[in-house]
Design a protein around this motif. Structure first.
Motif, PDB file in Angstrom:
ATOM      1  N   ALA A   1       0.755  -1.190   0.050  1.00 58.87           N
ATOM      2  CA  ALA A   1       0.151   0.134   0.001  1.00 58.87           C
ATOM      3  C   ALA A   1       0.801   1.383   0.011  1.00 58.87           C
ATOM      4  O   ALA A   1       0.463   2.203  -0.847  1.00 58.87           O
ATOM      5  N   ARG A   2       1.798   1.229   0.710  1.00 62.20           N
ATOM      6  CA  ARG A   2       2.827   2.511   0.999  1.00 62.20           C
ATOM      7  C   ARG A   2       3.266   2.865  -0.728  1.00 62.20           C
ATOM      8  O   ARG A   2       3.305   3.827  -0.989  1.00 62.20           O
ATOM      9  N   LEU A   3       4.013   1.942  -1.328  1.00 64.71           N
ATOM     10  CA  LEU A   3       4.461   2.085  -2.427  1.00 64.71           C
ATOM     11  C   LEU A   3       3.391   2.488  -3.529  1.00 64.71           C
ATOM     12  O   LEU A   3       3.644   3.485  -4.164  1.00 64.71           O
ATOM     13  N   LEU A   4       2.245   2.043  -3.641  1.00 62.09           N
ATOM     14  CA  LEU A   4       1.273   2.423  -4.375  1.00 62.09           C
ATOM     15  C   LEU A   4       0.781   3.853  -4.107  1.00 62.09           C
ATOM     16  O   LEU A   4       0.510   4.465  -4.863  1.00 62.09           O
ATOM     17  N   GLU A   5       0.712   4.264  -2.820  1.00 57.86           N
ATOM     18  CA  GLU A   5       0.338   5.691  -2.321  1.00 57.86           C
ATOM     19  C   GLU A   5       1.535   6.506  -2.902  1.00 57.86           C
ATOM     20  O   GLU A   5       1.019   7.699  -3.414  1.00 57.86           O
ATOM     21  N   VAL A   6       2.798   6.266  -2.668  1.00 54.79           N
ATOM     22  CA  VAL A   6       3.869   7.128  -3.330  1.00 54.79           C
ATOM     23  C   VAL A   6       3.857   7.178  -4.839  1.00 54.79           C
ATOM     24  O   VAL A   6       3.949   8.198  -5.584  1.00 54.79           O
ATOM     25  N   LEU A   7       3.464   6.037  -5.459  1.00 59.77           N
ATOM     26  CA  LEU A   7       3.390   5.975  -6.954  1.00 59.77           C
ATOM     27  C   LEU A   7       2.199   7.054  -7.308  1.00 59.77           C
ATOM     28  O   LEU A   7       2.180   7.944  -8.219  1.00 59.77           O
ATOM     29  N   ARG A   8       1.025   7.027  -6.675  1.00 58.10           N
ATOM     30  CA  ARG A   8      -0.019   7.756  -6.787  1.00 58.10           C
ATOM     31  C   ARG A   8       0.483   9.257  -6.925  1.00 58.10           C
ATOM     32  O   ARG A   8       0.032  10.100  -7.695  1.00 58.10           O
ATOM     33  N   ILE A   9       0.976   9.554  -5.526  1.00 61.27           N
ATOM     34  CA  ILE A   9       1.316  11.189  -5.460  1.00 61.27           C
ATOM     35  C   ILE A   9       2.053  11.527  -6.555  1.00 61.27           C
ATOM     36  O   ILE A   9       2.202  12.487  -7.089  1.00 61.27           O
ATOM     37  N   GLY A  10       3.137  10.815  -6.804  1.00 62.18           N
ATOM     38  CA  GLY A  10       4.056  10.968  -7.802  1.00 62.18           C
ATOM     39  C   GLY A  10       3.450  11.073  -9.126  1.00 62.18           C
ATOM     40  O   GLY A  10       3.955  12.272 -10.003  1.00 62.18           O
ATOM     41  N   LEU A  11       2.611  10.408  -9.765  1.00 59.86           N
ATOM     42  CA  LEU A  11       1.885  10.616 -10.806  1.00 59.86           C
ATOM     43  C   LEU A  11       0.951  11.747 -11.081  1.00 59.86           C
ATOM     44  O   LEU A  11       0.881  12.323 -11.874  1.00 59.86           O
ATOM     45  N   GLU A  12       0.535  11.803  -9.769  1.00 58.75           N
ATOM     46  CA  GLU A  12      -0.545  13.133  -9.779  1.00 58.75           C
ATOM     47  C   GLU A  12       0.246  14.392  -9.792  1.00 58.75           C
ATOM     48  O   GLU A  12      -0.157  15.366 -10.675  1.00 58.75           O
ATOM     49  N   ILE A  13       1.399  14.541  -8.980  1.00 69.29           N
ATOM     50  CA  ILE A  13       2.297  15.608  -9.392  1.00 69.29           C
ATOM     51  C   ILE A  13       2.832  15.691 -10.804  1.00 69.29           C
ATOM     52  O   ILE A  13       3.215  16.936 -11.227  1.00 69.29           O
ATOM     53  N   GLY A  14       3.035  14.407 -11.313  1.00 69.41           N
ATOM     54  CA  GLY A  14       3.520  14.709 -12.615  1.00 69.41           C
ATOM     55  C   GLY A  14       2.563  15.230 -13.513  1.00 69.41           C
ATOM     56  O   GLY A  14       2.980  16.221 -14.339  1.00 69.41           O
ATOM     57  N   ARG A  15       1.419  15.078 -13.530  1.00 71.13           N
ATOM     58  CA  ARG A  15       0.331  15.433 -14.231  1.00 71.13           C
ATOM     59  C   ARG A  15       0.265  17.032 -13.913  1.00 71.13           C
ATOM     60  O   ARG A  15       0.105  17.768 -14.769  1.00 71.13           O
ATOM     61  N   ALA A  16      -0.069  17.331 -12.608  1.00 71.68           N
ATOM     62  CA  ALA A  16      -0.129  18.595 -12.554  1.00 71.68           C
ATOM     63  C   ALA A  16       0.909  19.537 -12.825  1.00 71.68           C
ATOM     64  O   ALA A  16       0.902  20.637 -12.904  1.00 71.68           O
ATOM     65  N   SER A  17       2.145  19.115 -12.825  1.00 72.13           N
ATOM     66  CA  SER A  17       3.218  20.052 -13.133  1.00 72.13           C
ATOM     67  C   SER A  17       3.917  20.022 -14.592  1.00 72.13           C
ATOM     68  O   SER A  17       4.735  20.412 -15.011  1.00 72.13           O
ATOM     69  N   GLY A  18       2.892  19.078 -15.331  1.00 74.89           N
ATOM     70  CA  GLY A  18       3.432  19.093 -16.941  1.00 74.89           C
ATOM     71  C   GLY A  18       4.463  18.366 -17.211  1.00 74.89           C
ATOM     72  O   GLY A  18       5.018  18.590 -18.111  1.00 74.89           O
ATOM     73  N   ALA A  19       4.425  17.170 -16.477  1.00 67.05           N
ATOM     74  CA  ALA A  19       5.583  16.202 -16.401  1.00 67.05           C
ATOM     75  C   ALA A  19       6.831  16.799 -16.170  1.00 67.05           C
ATOM     76  O   ALA A  19       8.106  15.981 -16.429  1.00 67.05           O
ATOM     77  N   ALA A  20       6.999  17.977 -15.400  1.00 70.17           N
ATOM     78  CA  ALA A  20       8.306  18.360 -15.006  1.00 70.17           C
ATOM     79  C   ALA A  20       8.846  17.689 -13.681  1.00 70.17           C
ATOM     80  O   ALA A  20       9.976  17.404 -13.600  1.00 70.17           O
TER      81      ALA A  20
END
Length: 334
Positions: A77-96
């Motif tokens: 679950a913790r790895l999935l949570e970090v992946l989710r946060i990382g992918l969300e910020i990836g989208r929000a930052s325009g993949a920066a």
């Protein structure tokens, strides 16, 4: 004067993690056994490292990297949570911010192996696309799969998440006043015992020495800094930072000396600090304003002097501020 059972005792604990040290400074009831807390804090960061390290070939992240494309893989679950946060910020930052830069990080020598010209050429020539387009998460079943070949690297967020786990672990012991951190990424819980906010130094981006640029005071908030002055390699007489340009598969050529971000959680602050480094001052400041982020950009001028540019209430009136996850308490304190 003798202590009563209601007096809080100051505790300072630390231990090894992720090639550096974690720390926890807190105030707790005298009957709370520091040895028990120490063991729980160490277990919390050990779990993050065991799941998300690229230095451990048997970590859950490296198991995912080695899995065939298209195959669903059960993940903790913790790895999935970090992946989710990382992918969300990836989208929000325009993949920066892109967690799919593992091949480039390793090729340029920022992993467990030395830089390799052959792998550098391969990383720079590889077709690139945002990690959020390559990774699919199924939170219901706790699974993840890759849609295309990709090497994931969570070094831009895992340390911040580890800080959050330290804070959560202390909260589980009923501790409401604490400052926890891993190698400069920090999170403050409540106020100090004297009812003052926690003071944290924003480090000057100087590779030769450790010195404060300014002081930030926090309450119920987290802070993280990404910079070009601590983790770097020298290649052909040029110093190259560990922060990767997702478009090139190579270290940033021009960037701020450092970017400091204050956010609700340290994982978010960690990832956004990296994203704003990649975007640079102009685009990064615009992104920070658009996302409502509090960020401090430190830039070197032609003579090597440091100039600061702040975005958000915390950094708009001075080098120090009080931040709260529940809103700004005050700002501009010196």
């Amino acid at each position: 004067m003798s202590k009563t059972s209601t007096d809080l005792v100051r505790r300072a604990l630390n231990g090894p993690t992720m090639g550096t040290l974690w720390s926890a400074l807190f105030h707790a009831a005298p009957e709370l056994d520091p040895g028990t807390v120490q063991a729980a804090l160490q277990a919390a960061v050990d779990e993050v490292d065991a799941q998300m390290s690229t230095w451990k070939p048997d970590s859950e992240l490296m198991r995912l990297n080695a899995a065939p494309v298209g195959e669903w893989l059960a993940a903790p679950a913790r790895l999935l949570e970090v992946l989710r946060i990382g992918l969300e910020i990836g989208r929000a930052s325009g993949a920066a911010f892109d967690i799919g830069m593992g091949d480039a990080v390793a090729a340029w020598g920022f992993g467990c192996e030395a830089a390799s010209p052959e792998r550098i050429r391969a990383a720079m020539a590889a077709p690139r696309g945002p990690a959020q387009e390559a990774i699919e998460l199924d939170g219901t079943t706790g699974r993840v799969r890759k849609r295309r070949p990709i090497a994931l690297d969570l070094n831009g967020i895992a340390k911040g998440y580890g800080v959050d786990r330290l804070a959560e672990t202390l909260g589980g012991f009923g501790v409401g006043s604490a400052l926890v951190g891993i190698d400069g990424e920090m999170r403050a819980l409540g106020l100090r015992s004297d009812r003052e906010p926690w003071a944290i130094a924003v480090e000057a981006p100087d590779p030769m020495r450790r010195a404060p640029n300014s002081i930030l005071t926090l309450q119920d908030a987290a802070v993280a800094t990404s910079g070009d002055y601590r983790h770097w390699i020298e290649m052909q007489g040029r110093r190259l930072s560990h922060t990767m340009d997702p478009k090139r598969g190579a270290p940033l050529v021009t960037s701020p000396a450092s970017v400091t971000v204050v956010a609700r959680t340290c994982a978010e602050a960690d990832a956004w600090a990296t994203a704003l480094m990649v975007l640079g001052l102009e685009a990064g400041a615009e992104m920070a304003r658009h996302r409502g982020l509090d960020a401090l950009f430190l830039m070197r001028d032609d003579d090597g002097a440091i100039q600061g540019a702040g975005v958000g209430h915390l950094f708009s009136e001075g080098p120090a501020a009080i931040a709260s996850g529940r809103g700004i308490e005050a700002h501009g304190r010196r």
